[in-house]
Write a protein that holds these residues in place. Structure first.
Motif, PDB file in Angstrom:
ATOM      1  N   TYR A  64      27.445   0.696   2.039  1.00 44.82           N
ATOM      2  CA  TYR A  64      28.854   0.561   1.660  1.00 44.82           C
ATOM      3  C   TYR A  64      29.691   0.063   2.829  1.00 44.82           C
ATOM      4  CZ  TYR A  64      33.581   1.964   0.246  1.00 44.82           C
ATOM      5  OH  TYR A  64      34.920   1.980  -0.036  1.00 44.82           O
ATOM      6  N   LYS A  65      29.528   0.673   4.006  1.00 41.24           N
ATOM      7  CA  LYS A  65      30.408   0.313   5.120  1.00 41.24           C
ATOM      8  C   LYS A  65      30.130  -1.094   5.651  1.00 41.24           C
ATOM      9  CE  LYS A  65      28.412   2.276   9.358  1.00 41.24           C
ATOM     10  NZ  LYS A  65      28.599   3.240  10.424  1.00 41.24           N
TER      11      LYS A  65
ATOM     12  N   TYR B  59      32.584  11.255  11.491  1.00 39.08           N
ATOM     13  CA  TYR B  59      33.214  11.672  10.234  1.00 39.08           C
ATOM     14  C   TYR B  59      34.456  12.526  10.473  1.00 39.08           C
ATOM     15  CZ  TYR B  59      28.886   9.822   8.453  1.00 39.08           C
ATOM     16  OH  TYR B  59      27.840   8.989   8.177  1.00 39.08           O
TER      17      TYR B  59
ATOM     18  N   PHE C 191      26.059   5.199   2.093  1.00 44.11           N
ATOM     19  CA  PHE C 191      27.237   5.000   2.927  1.00 44.11           C
ATOM     20  C   PHE C 191      27.059   3.837   3.903  1.00 44.11           C
ATOM     21  CE2 PHE C 191      30.234   5.751   6.386  1.00 44.11           C
ATOM     22  CZ  PHE C 191      31.411   5.791   5.664  1.00 44.11           C
TER      23      PHE C 191
ATOM     24  N   THR D 178      32.431   3.580  11.072  1.00 43.93           N
ATOM     25  CA  THR D 178      32.531   4.659  10.091  1.00 43.93           C
ATOM     26  C   THR D 178      33.954   5.189  10.005  1.00 43.93           C
ATOM     27  OG1 THR D 178      30.211   5.283  10.378  1.00 43.93           O
ATOM     28  CG2 THR D 178      31.695   6.974   9.486  1.00 43.93           C
TER      29      THR D 178
END
Length: 157
Positions: A124-125, A63, A121, A92
């Motif tokens: 989503y990715k 991140y 997440f 990511t």
């Protein structure tokens, strides 16, 4: 076509060997290929020794918004068409770069035999509209990955 491969691993493993072979072959076929490698990593040392194109980036964490922004700037500057994320961390970071405005298409390599995590997440990715294909190293990994996918036609072995 311009391709950027993202390698976030500090050490040399099978995935880095695959990236190296792929990068070397693409260049031999006159395809514009670049590896974005973790700073001071084994792959950056190997690419430097073989005089193959690469750029080092910090890749501090999955991140890391600074690295995501650097990816964005790199993709824009070099007009990259396809980003190949070779690890989950790379995937990511590419998605974060997309949220910052990157419009390149994404290819993801998947080598682990665990299902996609059941959180917002992760779903989503993996199901992001810019993900063209997810390359699974075996049919078993393809089967496990399919459990979290909306469009299984994106999965290839």
């Amino acid at each position: 076509m311009k391709i950027a491969h993202i390698s976030t691993q500090p050490s040399w493993r099978g995935g880095e060997q695959q990236i190296f072979y792929l990068h070397e072959e693409l260049i031999s076929q006159d395809i514009d290929s670049m590896v974005l490698a973790k700073k001071n990593s084994a792959i950056s040392q190997k690419l430097r020794a073989e005089n193959l194109p690469f750029k080092e980036m910090p890749f501090r964490s999955a991140y890391d918004l600074i690295t995501a922004f650097q990816i964005k700037l790199f993709v824009k500057k070099y007009k990259i068409d396809i980003i190949h994320a070779h690890t989950a961390k790379a995937h990511t970071l590419v998605i974060l770069a997309m949220l910052l405005g990157v419009k390149a298409k994404i290819i993801v390599s998947r080598r682990v035999d665990v299902p996609i995590k059941n959180n917002w997440f992760s779903k989503y990715k993996y199901n992001h509209p810019l993900v063209l294909k997810i390359i699974c190293v075996s049919n078993k990994i393809k089967e496990m990955t399919s459990l979290g996918m909306k469009d299984n036609s994106k999965l290839v072995t």
